[in-house]
Design a protein around this motif. Structure first.
Motif, mmCIF file in Angstrom:
data_model
loop_
_atom_site.group_PDB
_atom_site.id
_atom_site.type_symbol
_atom_site.label_atom_id
_atom_site.label_comp_id
_atom_site.label_asym_id
_atom_site.label_seq_id
_atom_site.Cartn_x
_atom_site.Cartn_y
_atom_site.Cartn_z
ATOM 1 N N MET A 175 0.825 -1.208 0.000
ATOM 2 C CA MET A 175 0.000 0.000 0.000
ATOM 3 C C MET A 175 0.860 1.260 0.000
ATOM 4 N N THR A 176 1.887 1.298 0.869
ATOM 5 C CA THR A 176 2.728 2.493 0.933
ATOM 6 C C THR A 176 3.552 2.659 -0.335
ATOM 7 N N ARG A 177 3.947 1.544 -0.962
ATOM 8 C CA ARG A 177 4.695 1.634 -2.217
ATOM 9 C C ARG A 177 3.807 2.235 -3.315
ATOM 10 N N VAL A 178 2.555 1.798 -3.374
ATOM 11 C CA VAL A 178 1.633 2.321 -4.385
ATOM 12 C C VAL A 178 1.359 3.803 -4.141
ATOM 13 N N LEU A 179 1.121 4.168 -2.868
ATOM 14 C CA LEU A 179 0.872 5.572 -2.552
ATOM 15 C C LEU A 179 2.103 6.428 -2.839
ATOM 16 N N GLY A 180 3.282 5.881 -2.517
ATOM 17 C CA GLY A 180 4.509 6.622 -2.785
ATOM 18 C C GLY A 180 4.715 6.869 -4.260
ATOM 19 N N SER A 181 4.417 5.860 -5.084
ATOM 20 C CA SER A 181 4.537 6.023 -6.537
ATOM 21 C C SER A 181 3.511 7.021 -7.054
ATOM 22 N N ALA A 182 2.295 6.948 -6.525
ATOM 23 C CA ALA A 182 1.246 7.864 -6.961
ATOM 24 C C ALA A 182 1.585 9.302 -6.593
ATOM 25 N N ALA A 183 2.173 9.477 -5.397
ATOM 26 C CA ALA A 183 2.504 10.823 -4.931
ATOM 27 C C ALA A 183 3.598 11.461 -5.766
ATOM 28 N N ALA A 184 4.346 10.656 -6.506
ATOM 29 C CA ALA A 184 5.416 11.195 -7.351
ATOM 30 C C ALA A 184 4.910 11.641 -8.718
ATOM 31 N N LEU A 185 3.676 11.286 -9.060
ATOM 32 C CA LEU A 185 3.126 11.669 -10.359
ATOM 33 C C LEU A 185 2.766 13.150 -10.356
ATOM 34 N N PRO A 186 3.043 13.855 -11.460
ATOM 35 C CA PRO A 186 2.793 15.306 -11.500
ATOM 36 C C PRO A 186 1.370 15.688 -11.117
ATOM 37 N N GLY A 187 0.388 14.935 -11.586
ATOM 38 C CA GLY A 187 -0.988 15.302 -11.304
ATOM 39 C C GLY A 187 -1.421 15.048 -9.871
ATOM 40 N N LEU A 188 -0.716 14.147 -9.173
ATOM 41 C CA LEU A 188 -1.115 13.776 -7.815
ATOM 42 C C LEU A 188 -0.162 14.284 -6.747
ATOM 43 N N ILE B 175 4.493 11.230 1.930
ATOM 44 C CA ILE B 175 4.187 9.852 1.558
ATOM 45 C C ILE B 175 5.408 9.098 1.034
ATOM 46 N N PRO B 176 6.216 9.679 0.156
ATOM 47 C CA PRO B 176 7.409 8.941 -0.302
ATOM 48 C C PRO B 176 8.373 8.597 0.839
ATOM 49 N N VAL B 177 8.533 9.494 1.803
ATOM 50 C CA VAL B 177 9.410 9.215 2.944
ATOM 51 C C VAL B 177 8.844 8.053 3.765
ATOM 52 N N LEU B 178 7.536 8.046 3.971
ATOM 53 C CA LEU B 178 6.913 6.943 4.697
ATOM 54 C C LEU B 178 7.111 5.628 3.957
ATOM 55 N N ALA B 179 6.954 5.648 2.641
ATOM 56 C CA ALA B 179 7.136 4.422 1.851
ATOM 57 C C ALA B 179 8.561 3.885 2.003
ATOM 58 N N ARG B 180 9.541 4.785 2.029
ATOM 59 C CA ARG B 180 10.930 4.346 2.217
ATOM 60 C C ARG B 180 11.147 3.803 3.627
ATOM 61 N N ALA B 181 10.471 4.399 4.615
ATOM 62 C CA ALA B 181 10.629 3.946 5.999
ATOM 63 C C ALA B 181 10.067 2.543 6.205
ATOM 64 N N VAL B 182 9.043 2.195 5.441
ATOM 65 C CA VAL B 182 8.387 0.892 5.569
ATOM 66 C C VAL B 182 9.083 -0.175 4.727
ATOM 67 N N ARG B 183 9.876 0.255 3.750
ATOM 68 C CA ARG B 183 10.475 -0.677 2.788
ATOM 69 C C ARG B 183 11.264 -1.780 3.502
ATOM 70 N N GLY B 184 11.004 -3.012 3.117
ATOM 71 C CA GLY B 184 11.712 -4.151 3.689
ATOM 72 C C GLY B 184 10.999 -4.812 4.848
ATOM 73 N N ILE B 185 9.842 -4.269 5.261
ATOM 74 C CA ILE B 185 9.178 -4.818 6.445
ATOM 75 C C ILE B 185 8.666 -6.237 6.195
ATOM 76 N N THR B 186 8.294 -6.553 4.964
ATOM 77 C CA THR B 186 7.801 -7.904 4.676
ATOM 78 C C THR B 186 8.895 -8.944 4.903
ATOM 79 N N GLU B 187 10.079 -8.679 4.390
ATOM 80 C CA GLU B 187 11.190 -9.615 4.566
ATOM 81 C C GLU B 187 11.564 -9.733 6.046
ATOM 82 N N LEU B 188 11.582 -8.612 6.751
ATOM 83 C CA LEU B 188 11.897 -8.652 8.180
ATOM 84 C C LEU B 188 10.862 -9.472 8.936
ATOM 85 N N SER B 189 9.601 -9.308 8.561
ATOM 86 C CA SER B 189 8.538 -10.045 9.233
ATOM 87 C C SER B 189 8.668 -11.539 9.004
ATOM 88 N N ARG B 190 9.004 -11.921 7.785
ATOM 89 C CA ARG B 190 9.149 -13.347 7.486
ATOM 90 C C ARG B 190 10.311 -13.980 8.249
#
Length: 265
Positions: free
Chosen positions: A127-140, A177-192
């Motif tokens: 979710m945060t990756r998608v929001l981070g990508s969307a927040a980088a789009l000029p229109g959003l 939002i992009p900063v949050l997405a970077r802060a969350v990055r890798g949490i899936t692997e850590l959780s596993r």
């Protein structure tokens, strides 16, 4: 006392390390908590933005957070600490306790991200990756933050929070939002890679929001508490921001864990 951007409030007593949620700055994130703990029972409270979050100039990763905090505690010469972590900060507290149990004397986890639930963590990272990508789009780029801020403002008005807690929540409405997405990055692997059996037994409380007993978050919180040998508490009406809608209960809970840690020392 301030050391290289790290502020330690209080001259003596049990050290308490504050870990805010998301990628938020620590200063002002927990209204009343620093002052309350310094006054009673007399703690040293560490306020710090780890790399990649808040006002920190250095970049950092979630995977490196535990080692960074362990090195910080060593540098300050104040371990072991009682960790107070909310949301993603709670997950960081769990990772610190697993990797460096000698540095953690106790835990208060405030509706923590369930780092022990890979499915939930994968959904969060996606979710945060998608929001981070969307927040980088000029229109959003400007629209999306405005929409999210408006939603937070509406929710805050309905909650009727204490003035300092309302101010803290509104500051968080200006979400990067992009900063949050970077802060969350890798949490899936850590959780596993996290095994609940590897977590140390320490005085601990997991505060869970007032959601249905069968919810995945609540089930994960129960498992975390069991792993640490602690307890789960739920305050009526508590939301994910339990430290803001129940600040007095939060302070009392941290004081109780600090008292237990001090008595066992």
């Amino acid at each position: 006392m301030a050391i290289d951007g790290v502020r330690v409030h209080g001259a003596s007593g049990q050290p308490v390390l504050l870990l805010p949620g998301g990628a938020e700055a620590c200063d002002g994130f927990f209204p009343g908590l620093v002052e309350g703990l310094v006054a009673d029972p007399g703690c040293r409270v560490i306020v710090h933005d780890r790399p990649g979050t808040g006002t920190a100039a250095a970049e950092g990763t979630l995977a490196g957070a535990a080692d960074h905090l362990s090195a910080l505690i060593d540098r300050l010469g104040c371990g072991p600490v009682v960790v107070v972590g909310q949301s993603l900060g709670g997950a960081v507290g769990v990772l610190l306790a697993r990797a460096h149990p000698e540095q953690v004397a106790g835990l208060v986890l405030l509706d923590p991200t369930v780092i022990n639930d890979p499915r939930t963590c994968a959904a969060l990272e996606r979710m945060t990756r998608v929001l981070g990508s969307a927040a980088a789009l000029p229109g959003l780029r400007s629209l999306l933050p405005r929409v999210l801020r408006a939603a937070v403002v509406r929710s805050t008005r309905r909650q009727r929070l204490r003035p300092d807690c309302e101010a803290a929540q509104l500051r968080m409405a200006d979400l990067d939002i992009p900063v949050l997405a970077r802060a969350v990055r890798g949490i899936t692997e850590l959780s596993r890679g996290l095994r609940e059996a590897d977590l140390p037994r320490v005085p601990s409380v997991v505060v869970t929001a007032d959601r249905k007993p069968g919810a995945a978050m609540r089930r994960g919180h129960v498992r975390l508490a069991d792993a640490f040998g602690g307890e789960v508490v739920c305050w009526p009406g508590a939301t994910h921001g339990v430290h803001l809608d129940h600040p007095d209960e939060t302070l009392a809970t941290v004081r109780e864990v600090v008292t237990r840690v001090s008595a066992a020392a």
